[in-house]
Design a protein around this motif. Sequence first.
Motif, short mmCIF file in Angstrom:
data_model
loop_
_atom_site.label_atom_id
_atom_site.label_comp_id
_atom_site.label_asym_id
_atom_site.label_seq_id
_atom_site.Cartn_x
_atom_site.Cartn_y
_atom_site.Cartn_z
N ASP A 64 41.65 33.20 86.54
CA ASP A 64 41.33 32.17 85.56
C ASP A 64 39.86 32.24 85.14
OD1 ASP A 64 41.68 29.61 84.09
OD2 ASP A 64 40.31 28.86 85.65
N THR A 65 39.62 32.17 83.85
CA THR A 65 38.24 32.17 83.33
C THR A 65 37.91 30.89 82.58
OG1 THR A 65 38.97 33.29 81.29
CG2 THR A 65 38.20 34.68 83.12
N THR A 66 38.83 29.95 82.55
CA THR A 66 38.62 28.71 81.80
C THR A 66 38.00 27.60 82.63
OG1 THR A 66 40.80 27.78 82.34
CG2 THR A 66 40.69 29.27 80.46
#
Length: 459
Positions: free
Chosen positions: A177-179
């Motif tokens: 996840d990069t959010t």
Amino acid sequence: MNRVVGRAASLLILILILAGGTLFFVGEYFVCSEGWVMSPGSPHVYNDGSGSGLITDRNGILLLDTTDGRVYCENEVLRKSIIHWLGDRQGNISAPILSHYADQMAGFDVIGGVYDYGETGGQITLTLSARVQMAALKAMGDYKGTVAVYNYRTGEILCAISTPTFDPDNLPDIAGDTTGAWDGAYVNRFLKSAYTPGSIFKIVTAAAALETIPDILEQTFVCEGEMIYDEAAGDKVTCLGVHGEISFRDAFLHSCNCAFAQIAGQLGGEVLQRYAQQFGVTESLSFDGITTASGNIQAAGEADVMVAWSAIGQHKDLINPCRFLTFVGTIANGGTGVEPYVVSHISGGSWETHTAQSVSTGRLMSSETAATLRDMMRDNVESYYGDENFPGLTVCAKSGTAEVGGGKNPNAMFAGFVADEQYPLAFIVAIENGESGRKTCIPVLSEVLAACKEAMDAE
């Protein structure tokens, strides 16, 4: 003849050795057999280091079956709501209560051996309510944080969820996840986080003032919107309003920073810190194999402006939600605290191997101080937050908006209790970057307390 006597003597010696060995083994068995059978490596007793058996909520609803691996309940919302208590299959979220009570879950006695619970192992019954856990998770929506409720008379934790959470039967790509949506997904925020408290810490400061300043209830303070300590250095305390001349009770009601800065000046950093520690706010808690995060206050020896900021829940103040929950429960309970617990009882077959006992923390503040705080927190709800948010309940509370810096929105905080004999519930809500404790936390808490009331009425 001599040969017969010699053989008889040898036989007698062998019999004595055999009898002695048998007695030694029997003695060792009675003394050590539980340790042999219940050792952590026993594949017949444990499953991945945890006791083999069933874990249910307070009403017998199955949450987890560890008889053969980990089989979670069928309800997705319920699975998400309890994973921070019972752990995941990958071990990213620990489940200390299962390992702590593994031997009681399996059960053992020297005559019957390992107990059996319907040929599935033992059973742990938690104090958590599945109904309330699910209601709390739905109420939190996309917020990150925690909401928890416990019985301040018995210590039973009815509800405690941590978000974000996930379904152990349908794993998201948390590592990829990069959010930021999954940040802290493995952390039980109720047990292991430490939040800047904001104005809910004014409950602590008010309690210290009531305990040490004889005429505090008769005093008035002046709020002009800010209180300057060193103009050149920019040292000042700011308030969200200009309250003019204001009493102690009204300063608490309107959460006046300037008034509490003046109260902090009378207390001094050493006294403020000593009472925060006396009330247990900075200490960690240990129960059911769990040790919570500790809180923090750094007021002793600090500059006056920093003591003022500490008195209103900023500076270097930190609170652990579980510990602060027990603090407000102490006020509700007349000044005497009760330690929390989440394991109600454990059975192995027909045997009860563990039954929880309520444990008092002793008197932490005078009954007079507790009664005054209760009245002040009740006035907050009646005059400001609104009783209509909590139908059928007599709620006493304090909101907080905690600045966290870094350009982030403040954390929203809300803590208090229900002052009804049939619903002895203390609560805390912490929503990260939620801005206003009143606007953000109250709708969440409203749904959770309604679910608690329904659950208790049904029992």
